[in-house]
Design a protein around this motif. Structure first.
Motif, PDB file in Angstrom:
ATOM      1  N   PHE A  29       0.839  -1.184   0.000  1.00 50.39           N
ATOM      2  CA  PHE A  29       0.000   0.000   0.000  1.00 50.39           C
ATOM      3  C   PHE A  29       0.884   1.248   0.000  1.00 50.39           C
ATOM      4  N   SER A  30       0.385   2.364  -0.585  1.00 51.88           N
ATOM      5  CA  SER A  30       1.181   3.593  -0.670  1.00 51.88           C
ATOM      6  C   SER A  30       0.270   4.809  -0.673  1.00 51.88           C
ATOM      7  N   SER A  31       0.749   5.905  -0.060  1.00 50.48           N
ATOM      8  CA  SER A  31       0.049   7.185  -0.092  1.00 50.48           C
ATOM      9  C   SER A  31       1.076   8.269   0.158  1.00 50.48           C
ATOM     10  N   GLU A  32       0.889   9.431  -0.451  1.00 53.08           N
ATOM     11  CA  GLU A  32       1.822  10.536  -0.222  1.00 53.08           C
ATOM     12  C   GLU A  32       1.118  11.864  -0.372  1.00 53.08           C
ATOM     13  N   THR A  33       1.697  12.899   0.237  1.00 49.91           N
ATOM     14  CA  THR A  33       1.213  14.263   0.081  1.00 49.91           C
ATOM     15  C   THR A  33       2.417  15.184   0.123  1.00 49.91           C
ATOM     16  N   GLU A  34       2.309  16.395  -0.409  1.00 49.52           N
ATOM     17  CA  GLU A  34       3.435  17.331  -0.400  1.00 49.52           C
ATOM     18  C   GLU A  34       2.943  18.761  -0.449  1.00 49.52           C
ATOM     19  N   SER A  35       3.803  19.657   0.020  1.00 50.49           N
ATOM     20  CA  SER A  35       3.583  21.089  -0.110  1.00 50.49           C
ATOM     21  C   SER A  35       4.611  21.565  -1.122  1.00 50.49           C
ATOM     22  N   SER A  36       4.149  22.010  -2.274  1.00 51.94           N
ATOM     23  CA  SER A  36       5.086  22.360  -3.345  1.00 51.94           C
ATOM     24  C   SER A  36       5.189  23.869  -3.541  1.00 51.94           C
ATOM     25  N   ALA A  37       6.091  24.272  -4.391  1.00 49.64           N
ATOM     26  CA  ALA A  37       6.306  25.673  -4.774  1.00 49.64           C
ATOM     27  C   ALA A  37       6.681  26.563  -3.592  1.00 49.64           C
ATOM     28  N   ASN A  38       7.398  26.053  -2.616  1.00 53.06           N
ATOM     29  CA  ASN A  38       7.837  26.840  -1.471  1.00 53.06           C
ATOM     30  C   ASN A  38       8.977  27.772  -1.892  1.00 53.06           C
ATOM     31  N   VAL A  39       8.933  29.034  -1.400  1.00 53.10           N
ATOM     32  CA  VAL A  39       9.955  30.011  -1.775  1.00 53.10           C
ATOM     33  C   VAL A  39       9.988  31.121  -0.724  1.00 53.10           C
ATOM     34  N   VAL A  40      11.124  31.758  -0.542  1.00 55.78           N
ATOM     35  CA  VAL A  40      11.261  32.939   0.317  1.00 55.78           C
ATOM     36  C   VAL A  40      11.857  34.051  -0.532  1.00 55.78           C
ATOM     37  N   THR A  41      11.192  35.222  -0.561  1.00 51.69           N
ATOM     38  CA  THR A  41      11.675  36.382  -1.305  1.00 51.69           C
ATOM     39  C   THR A  41      11.768  37.566  -0.349  1.00 51.69           C
ATOM     40  N   VAL A  42      12.863  38.273  -0.361  1.00 49.06           N
ATOM     41  CA  VAL A  42      13.076  39.403   0.545  1.00 49.06           C
ATOM     42  C   VAL A  42      12.380  40.654   0.005  1.00 49.06           C
ATOM     43  N   GLY A  43      11.691  41.370   0.896  1.00 41.86           N
ATOM     44  CA  GLY A  43      11.048  42.624   0.530  1.00 41.86           C
ATOM     45  C   GLY A  43      12.063  43.754   0.440  1.00 41.86           C
ATOM     46  N   THR A  44      11.598  44.933   0.018  1.00 42.66           N
ATOM     47  CA  THR A  44      12.496  46.072  -0.174  1.00 42.66           C
ATOM     48  C   THR A  44      12.021  47.298   0.600  1.00 42.66           C
ATOM     49  N   VAL A  45      12.985  48.124   0.995  1.00 41.30           N
ATOM     50  CA  VAL A  45      12.742  49.432   1.597  1.00 41.30           C
ATOM     51  C   VAL A  45      13.516  50.423   0.738  1.00 41.30           C
ATOM     52  N   THR A  46      12.799  51.279  -0.007  1.00 42.37           N
ATOM     53  CA  THR A  46      13.448  52.176  -0.965  1.00 42.37           C
ATOM     54  C   THR A  46      12.886  53.587  -0.820  1.00 42.37           C
ATOM     55  N   LEU A  47      13.753  54.519  -0.418  1.00 41.53           N
ATOM     56  CA  LEU A  47      13.371  55.917  -0.222  1.00 41.53           C
ATOM     57  C   LEU A  47      14.252  56.777  -1.116  1.00 41.53           C
TER      58      LEU A  47
END
Length: 196
Positions: A29-47
């Motif tokens: 027997f087999s079963s699986e699950t996943e959380s895909s497309a994970n990413v971290v992007t840094v925001g910006t502070v621009t003055l």
């Protein structure tokens, strides 16, 4: 029983065992699950501002009562909400106690540094009004800088926010004769944004 028959029986038994073993591997027997497309992007502070590196005021060979007014547009284009404060990181020399500084936030339909045509000051009054020396003494870093937010009820700067500041520097009419030849020294007025 001949050797040939023994070999055939052995091969037949091995084949049956291989089939049984293969079936056992594929019948789990087999079963699986996943959380895909994970990413971290840094925001910006621009003055930024529209002064192209020029001074807001430069009074050379000034006499008591001389004054200069300029308007500067400060714009925020960062992706993170930010707090903006105004201060001077500079050391002000002796003449700072005789130079009156007035900083007013407001709006201007067509900002063009250093012109102030069409400037409308906010209803809350000046952001600062006092001597340059007092400004430097009270507001020398971001930690004790003067906070200012765009609009009447805003508590942060968001991308696209702008404020125009009218800055007036005046050599006090009461400047004493002993101040002749003195200077404030070159100094900066700094707007700094930090993410909230």
């Amino acid at each position: 029983m001949s050797n040939r028959t023994k070999i055939l029986r052995t091969l037949l038994v091995l084949g049956i065992l291989a089939c049984i073993a293969g079936t056992g591997v594929f019948s789990a027997f087999s079963s699986e699950t996943e959380s895909s497309a994970n990413v971290v992007t840094v925001g910006t502070v621009t003055l930024s501002d529209n002064d192209s590196g020029a001074a807001l005021y430069s009074l050379a060979n000034a006499k008591p009562g001389d004054s200069q007014t300029s308007c500067i547009k400060v714009s925020y284009t960062g992706s993170l909400d930010a707090s903006v404060k105004l201060y001077t990181p500079s050391t002000i020399e002796a003449l700072g106690s005789s130079v009156n500084l007035k900083i007013e936030p407001g709006t201007q339909a067509s900002p063009s540094f250093p012109g102030c045509s069409g400037f409308n000051a906010d209803a809350g009054g000046p952001l600062f009004e006092g001597t340059l020396g007092a400004f430097a003494g009270s507001h020398g870093s971001y930690a004790n800088g003067i906070a200012d937010d765009p609009g009447a009820v805003a508590t942060k700067w968001t991308s696209g926010d702008t404020v125009v500041y009218r800055v007036t520097a005046t050599l006090s009419a009461g400047t004493p004769d002993s101040a002749q030849g003195e200077s404030t020294g070159s100094h900066a007025l700094r707007w700094e944004a930090q993410s909230q």
